[in-house]
Design a protein around this motif. Sequence first.
Motif, PDB file in Angstrom:
ATOM      1  N   UNK A 150      94.502  11.768 -64.913  1.00 18.50           N
ATOM      2  CA  UNK A 150      94.929  12.836 -64.060  1.00 18.50           C
ATOM      3  C   UNK A 150      94.192  13.827 -63.235  1.00 18.50           C
ATOM      4  N   UNK A 151      92.996  13.864 -63.646  1.00 20.69           N
ATOM      5  CA  UNK A 151      91.976  14.699 -62.668  1.00 20.69           C
ATOM      6  C   UNK A 151      90.699  13.781 -62.532  1.00 20.69           C
ATOM      7  N   UNK A 152      90.850  12.995 -61.248  1.00 22.32           N
ATOM      8  CA  UNK A 152      89.842  11.997 -61.038  1.00 22.32           C
ATOM      9  C   UNK A 152      88.361  12.445 -60.768  1.00 22.32           C
ATOM     10  N   UNK A 153      88.579  13.945 -60.365  1.00 23.32           N
ATOM     11  CA  UNK A 153      87.271  14.568 -60.379  1.00 23.32           C
ATOM     12  C   UNK A 153      86.380  14.812 -61.424  1.00 23.32           C
ATOM     13  N   UNK A 154      87.074  14.522 -62.624  1.00 25.44           N
ATOM     14  CA  UNK A 154      86.371  14.923 -64.171  1.00 25.44           C
ATOM     15  C   UNK A 154      85.795  13.833 -64.453  1.00 25.44           C
ATOM     16  N   UNK A 155      85.703  12.801 -63.828  1.00 30.11           N
ATOM     17  CA  UNK A 155      84.803  11.366 -63.894  1.00 30.11           C
ATOM     18  C   UNK A 155      83.427  11.536 -63.782  1.00 30.11           C
ATOM     19  N   UNK A 156      83.144  12.732 -62.738  1.00 29.97           N
ATOM     20  CA  UNK A 156      81.948  13.194 -62.551  1.00 29.97           C
ATOM     21  C   UNK A 156      80.965  12.997 -63.798  1.00 29.97           C
ATOM     22  N   UNK A 157      81.349  13.321 -64.737  1.00 30.10           N
ATOM     23  CA  UNK A 157      80.829  13.615 -66.226  1.00 30.10           C
ATOM     24  C   UNK A 157      80.213  12.155 -66.683  1.00 30.10           C
ATOM     25  N   UNK A 158      80.767  11.141 -65.835  1.00 26.61           N
ATOM     26  CA  UNK A 158      80.197   9.780 -66.081  1.00 26.61           C
ATOM     27  C   UNK A 158      79.184   9.207 -65.164  1.00 26.61           C
ATOM     28  N   UNK A 159      78.873   9.856 -64.385  1.00 29.26           N
ATOM     29  CA  UNK A 159      77.785   9.474 -63.504  1.00 29.26           C
ATOM     30  C   UNK A 159      76.498   9.455 -64.346  1.00 29.26           C
ATOM     31  N   UNK A 160      75.752   8.094 -64.540  1.00 29.60           N
ATOM     32  CA  UNK A 160      74.837   8.303 -65.375  1.00 29.60           C
ATOM     33  C   UNK A 160      73.333   8.939 -64.878  1.00 29.60           C
ATOM     34  N   UNK A 161      72.606   9.582 -65.703  1.00 28.84           N
ATOM     35  CA  UNK A 161      71.573  10.330 -65.375  1.00 28.84           C
ATOM     36  C   UNK A 161      71.777  11.517 -64.708  1.00 28.84           C
ATOM     37  N   UNK A 162      72.972  12.314 -64.516  1.00 28.67           N
ATOM     38  CA  UNK A 162      73.365  13.364 -63.857  1.00 28.67           C
ATOM     39  C   UNK A 162      73.124  14.591 -64.628  1.00 28.67           C
ATOM     40  N   UNK A 206      68.511   3.479 -64.552  1.00 30.64           N
ATOM     41  CA  UNK A 206      68.501   4.651 -63.666  1.00 30.64           C
ATOM     42  C   UNK A 206      68.737   4.449 -62.385  1.00 30.64           C
ATOM     43  N   UNK A 207      68.271   3.175 -61.877  1.00 35.20           N
ATOM     44  CA  UNK A 207      68.543   2.642 -60.743  1.00 35.20           C
ATOM     45  C   UNK A 207      70.136   2.323 -60.214  1.00 35.20           C
ATOM     46  N   UNK A 208      70.924   2.208 -61.388  1.00 30.99           N
ATOM     47  CA  UNK A 208      72.338   1.985 -61.265  1.00 30.99           C
ATOM     48  C   UNK A 208      72.995   3.411 -60.907  1.00 30.99           C
ATOM     49  N   UNK A 209      72.494   4.646 -61.025  1.00 31.19           N
ATOM     50  CA  UNK A 209      73.189   5.809 -60.695  1.00 31.19           C
ATOM     51  C   UNK A 209      73.665   5.941 -59.454  1.00 31.19           C
ATOM     52  N   UNK A 210      72.779   5.571 -58.443  1.00 29.44           N
ATOM     53  CA  UNK A 210      73.518   5.629 -57.031  1.00 29.44           C
ATOM     54  C   UNK A 210      74.672   4.841 -56.819  1.00 29.44           C
ATOM     55  N   UNK A 211      74.898   3.633 -57.180  1.00 30.72           N
ATOM     56  CA  UNK A 211      75.765   2.710 -57.283  1.00 30.72           C
ATOM     57  C   UNK A 211      77.201   3.623 -57.840  1.00 30.72           C
ATOM     58  N   UNK A 212      77.024   3.800 -58.940  1.00 28.00           N
ATOM     59  CA  UNK A 212      77.939   4.710 -59.622  1.00 28.00           C
ATOM     60  C   UNK A 212      78.392   5.743 -58.985  1.00 28.00           C
ATOM     61  N   UNK A 213      77.445   6.729 -58.494  1.00 32.99           N
ATOM     62  CA  UNK A 213      77.877   7.761 -57.714  1.00 32.99           C
ATOM     63  C   UNK A 213      78.596   7.510 -56.492  1.00 32.99           C
ATOM     64  N   UNK A 214      78.378   6.548 -55.737  1.00 33.57           N
ATOM     65  CA  UNK A 214      79.054   6.071 -54.717  1.00 33.57           C
ATOM     66  C   UNK A 214      80.555   5.766 -54.974  1.00 33.57           C
ATOM     67  N   UNK A 215      80.664   4.861 -56.391  1.00 34.95           N
ATOM     68  CA  UNK A 215      81.992   4.677 -56.602  1.00 34.95           C
ATOM     69  C   UNK A 215      82.774   6.008 -56.917  1.00 34.95           C
ATOM     70  N   UNK A 216      82.081   7.058 -57.628  1.00 34.33           N
ATOM     71  CA  UNK A 216      82.725   8.231 -57.902  1.00 34.33           C
ATOM     72  C   UNK A 216      83.324   8.893 -56.660  1.00 34.33           C
ATOM     73  N   UNK A 217      82.650   8.727 -55.618  1.00 32.47           N
ATOM     74  CA  UNK A 217      82.934   9.555 -54.217  1.00 32.47           C
ATOM     75  C   UNK A 217      84.329   8.864 -53.805  1.00 32.47           C
ATOM     76  N   UNK A 218      84.364   7.430 -54.102  1.00 27.79           N
ATOM     77  CA  UNK A 218      85.434   6.790 -53.674  1.00 27.79           C
ATOM     78  C   UNK A 218      86.886   7.001 -54.350  1.00 27.79           C
ATOM     79  N   UNK A 219      86.724   7.146 -55.942  1.00 26.56           N
ATOM     80  CA  UNK A 219      87.599   7.267 -56.631  1.00 26.56           C
ATOM     81  C   UNK A 219      88.067   8.520 -57.140  1.00 26.56           C
ATOM     82  N   UNK A 220      86.973   9.550 -56.962  1.00 26.58           N
ATOM     83  CA  UNK A 220      87.002  10.608 -57.564  1.00 26.58           C
ATOM     84  C   UNK A 220      87.762  11.872 -57.279  1.00 26.58           C
ATOM     85  N   UNK A 221      88.809  11.563 -56.338  1.00 29.92           N
ATOM     86  CA  UNK A 221      89.581  12.677 -55.702  1.00 29.92           C
ATOM     87  C   UNK A 221      89.309  13.487 -54.631  1.00 29.92           C
ATOM     88  N   UNK A 222      90.101  14.346 -54.306  1.00 30.38           N
ATOM     89  CA  UNK A 222      89.995  14.944 -52.971  1.00 30.38           C
ATOM     90  C   UNK A 222      88.698  15.650 -52.839  1.00 30.38           C
TER      91      UNK A 222
END
Length: 339
Positions: A93-105, A301-317
Motif C-alpha cells: 500500500x505504502x511502498x515508502x514504508x519498506x525503508x524499515x527493511x534496509x538492513x543496518x539502517x 552489512x556489505x549487502x545494505x547498499x544493494x538493498x538500499x538501491x532496490x528501495x530507491x527503485x521500488x519504494x515509491x515517489x
Amino acid sequence: MTHRKTLAASILALAAATNAASADTWRYAFEEAMDEVQGIFAQKFKEEVEANSDHTVQLFPFGTLGESADIMEQAQSGILQFVDQSPGFTGALIPEAQVFFVPYLLPQDEEQLATFFEESEAINEMFPPLYEEQGLKLLTMFPEGEVMMTTQEPVTSPEDLNEVKFRVMTNPLLVESYQAFGATPTPLPWGEVYGGLQTGIIQGQENPAFFIESTKMYEVTEHITRTGHNNFTTAVMANLDFFEGLPEEEQTMIQDAIDVAFDHIIDYQEGLTEESLEKIKEAKPSITITTLSEEERQPFMETADEVEQEFLEIGGDQAEAILEQMKEDLEAVASSSGS
C-alpha cells in the motif's frame, strides 16, 4: 480455520452496522497476542482512552479477525477504528514504508532508537500524508525489538544461508534483503510459519526474541543468530474518516493516549530481549544463541547498499527523500547522544 473465519465475519457484520464515528465502542486490531508487545501497547491505549472519555476500546488480537491483510482492509473500510500493523505488511500500500527493511539502517542502541521514533521528521511529518492517501491516520510508529534469525543450521556468514528457504513477510524489500544475504526468501502468512518449520517447507524465519519465545518458534528451530541487521518496527493507525469525524478534543485525547502508550511500551521493553532469550534457553537447553562479531557481520552489512538501491527503485515517489531524511534524523540522534 473455517469456524474462526465465520466468527470473524459475524463480528464484522455486527460492527459494520454501527456508525464508527459516533460509536461508544471503538475496535482496535493488532498482529500479536494480548501479552506480546503490540498487545501491551494496545492495553495501555485502551486504559488511557477509557480513563479519559466515555468510550470503550474493544481489542482484537492476532487471528481474531483473520490475517494481517484482513485487518488492514477492515481498518480502511471503517469496520475497525484502529489497527496496529508492521510496515512489512503495508509495503504494498505504502511502498515508502519498506525503508524499515534496509538492513543496518536503524541503530542497535535502544535509547537512540526510541528517541529516533519520537523525534524523526521522516516518521512524524513525511509518512502521515502517505498513510492518509490510503485512508489511514498514522498515530505513531514504535520499535519492538532486535530482529534475530532462527534456522536449523548455524549461521555465521551469508554462505550459510545458501539455498535456505527463509520465511519473510510479504514485502518486496525484505525479499530483496534476504536474497542479498544469500537465502531463498519465501513469503508466508504468519499462521503457517510454525508448521512450515516443523515440516521443512521452510528452514528459517526472523523475529524479535520475545516473539520467538512467546510463539514457541524455538521448538521447531535449532539456532538463533543475532546479526544486528534490524529492529522490528510497527505502526498504529486510525481509520482517517473516523478520526477526522471526531471533535478536536477527542482527537487530542487519542493522541495523548498514544503518547502514554508509547512511553509505556519503551519502558516495558527494557531488558525484554535478554529475558526472552533466557526463557528460550531454559525451555530448550540444546538451542544455540549466537551473537555475530563485527567481523562476522561485515559480509551481511556489505549487502545494505544493494538493498538500499532496490528501495530507491521500488519504494515509491518519496523513497529518496524519506531515506535521506531518515539518515539525517538518525545522525542527529547519534550526535545528541554523544555517539
